[in-house]
Structures are given as structure tokens and as C-alpha cells.
Design an enzyme around this catalytic site. Sequence first.
Site, PDB file in Angstrom:
ATOM      1  N   ARG A 263       1.109  -1.158  -0.035  1.00 25.97           N
ATOM      2  CA  ARG A 263       0.188  -0.426   0.004  1.00 25.97           C
ATOM      3  C   ARG A 263       0.332   1.386   0.323  1.00 25.97           C
ATOM      4  NH1 ARG A 263      -5.068   2.544   1.508  1.00 25.97           N
ATOM      5  NH2 ARG A 263      -4.726   4.106   2.984  1.00 25.97           N
ATOM      6  N   TYR A 295       4.529  10.550   2.566  1.00 25.84           N
ATOM      7  CA  TYR A 295       5.599   9.759   1.345  1.00 25.84           C
ATOM      8  C   TYR A 295       5.881  11.207   0.423  1.00 25.84           C
ATOM      9  CZ  TYR A 295       1.463   6.293   2.342  1.00 25.84           C
ATOM     10  OH  TYR A 295       1.119   5.267   2.825  1.00 25.84           O
TER      11      TYR A 295
END
Length: 311
Positions: A263, A295
Amino acid sequence: MDRLRAFMRGRQLAYRTEKTYCGWIRDYIRFHKMRRPEEMGKAEVDAWLGHLASQRNVSVNTQKTALNAIVFLYRQFLNIELGKLDFDRTSKGQRLPVVFSHEEATAVIDKLQGHHRLLVSLMYGAGLRVMEAVRLRVHDVDFGHQCIFVREAKGDKWRRTLLPKSLAPSLQAQIELALSIHKRDLEEGFGAVYLPHALAKKYPNAATSPGWQYIFPAPDRSMDPRSQVMRRHHLGEQQVRRAVAKALSETGIRKKASCHTFRHSFATRLLASGTDIRNIQELLGHSDINTTMIYTHVIGIHERGVVSPID
């Protein structure tokens, strides 16, 4: 505890949440020498939560879960306000999630077989959590619009994510297999699947309809721990975790990786390819954009054109 469980089920708490909360509440009662929660209050809760942080060295999220369980016990079940709590909190600095390169992700997937391979491919290709993947139902996949609806997600939030084109034929074949198993269950006098909330009462025939069946059914029927009804549930997520762990060992990848790494890798690959952070937030189902922003630190400085002096 029986009354508490009945209260939780009346509030439609997930079975996993029920087990987790009951476990922490039992721990709280045992810590205070089996005293009744009604006889205790803010001081005892502070002492227990502080003990979790200082003596048992639990993580931030574990302490938060324990806090949520106790707040639910007092505020929702006992109707007792604890006031402002003042306990020692677990301190943990920001940690970056581990991600695979595309080559590493595909190398792990290539080591998997059958439905495990398809499940992990969905985690990497659609950003699904492992529980979201195994809980997929037939009506959650829209081949016409090439999307997947995630309905039984974390926090009971719905979202829509990508259906990878390359996985569509395999997913269609898996659905046909699941429906053939469902047909056999019906012939043997079973075939009713678990329905969330009160849908089983509202729609009596929905439990046996094809659309509600799990795409990844368990190999055997089992007894539902709440209703004591024999039915076929979805594939257990622990089987997928073990398969991924074995594949990681076979590929020789030494990262601290798991199912959830796929993920993380999904989000990282999208970000590196120029996808807007808001779109990634929607695909992952994050409530807060700050959760998705982590991220931006993972894709690495190489993507930003920074080169080491020694190079």
C-alpha cells in the site's frame, strides 16, 4: 463484560474493535487488582495509561487504542465523564514507511501463487489494506468503470480506488470461482454470508444473493462467533501475511516489509509519477492530508535532482 459486549454490538462496533476494546478493559481491571470500573476514575485511568508508556513501552498508536477503549467504557457504557486526563504519553519520533521499488514489488508478487498472488497484486495496484482486499465482495468491483469500491474500510469509511486493467481478467475468474463455491453451498443448505449492520433484517434475501458474496471465500465454512451461525467467511488475512513473509524470504529482500508495504509502495509510485497529492489522499482514504504528505519524504531526494558530492 457480557453486558459491555451486548452494548458494543448494539452500537454496531466491528467484531475486531469489540475484541480489542474488551482486551484493554480487562487489562485495566486486572492492573487495579480486579476493582470495578465504577469505583475508579481519572486517577486510576492516568496511572494505567502511564504504566503502559513507562513500564510496558507500548507504541503511540497502542496507547491511543487503550485510551479509546477506556473512554468508550466510561463515557458511552457507564455514562461517567473522566474529565481532562493527565498521563505520561508515549513519545515516538516520525518514522518513514518502508516502500518497495517496482522491481522489488513485482519480484515478491512473482513468488506468490493463486489467490494470494491476486490479493497482493490488488494491494500494490489499488492501494488496498490486507483486510480491505480479503473483504471485497462481488458488487464492489465495477469492471465497466474500472474501479473498486472499498466499503468495509478502516473507520467504516467508503472510497473508490483504481481497478488495474491487467488484473481485470484474473479478478473476473476469481469472482466466477467464488460464485461457483456459493452455488455449491446453497445446494448443501448454506450459502448465507455475513452482512454488516442490520442489512440482514432489512433485506432478508441479500445474504444469499451473488453480489454480497466474498470474492476470496475461505476454504471451509466456520461458526460465526457472534450469531453462532455456520457460514463461509472470507479468506483469513493471516494466510496472506504468511504467504508474503515466505515470498520476501525467497526473494532475499532484507527490508522490514509486510503486506502494508505494498500500500505504501502504491502511494509512492503514484507520487513519483506526478499524481496530485489530493488524488492520492482520496485513493488511500486518508481523512487528513498530513497523513498522505508523509510519502513526499519517502520518494527520495533523487527524484528532486539532488546528487551526492561523491558521485
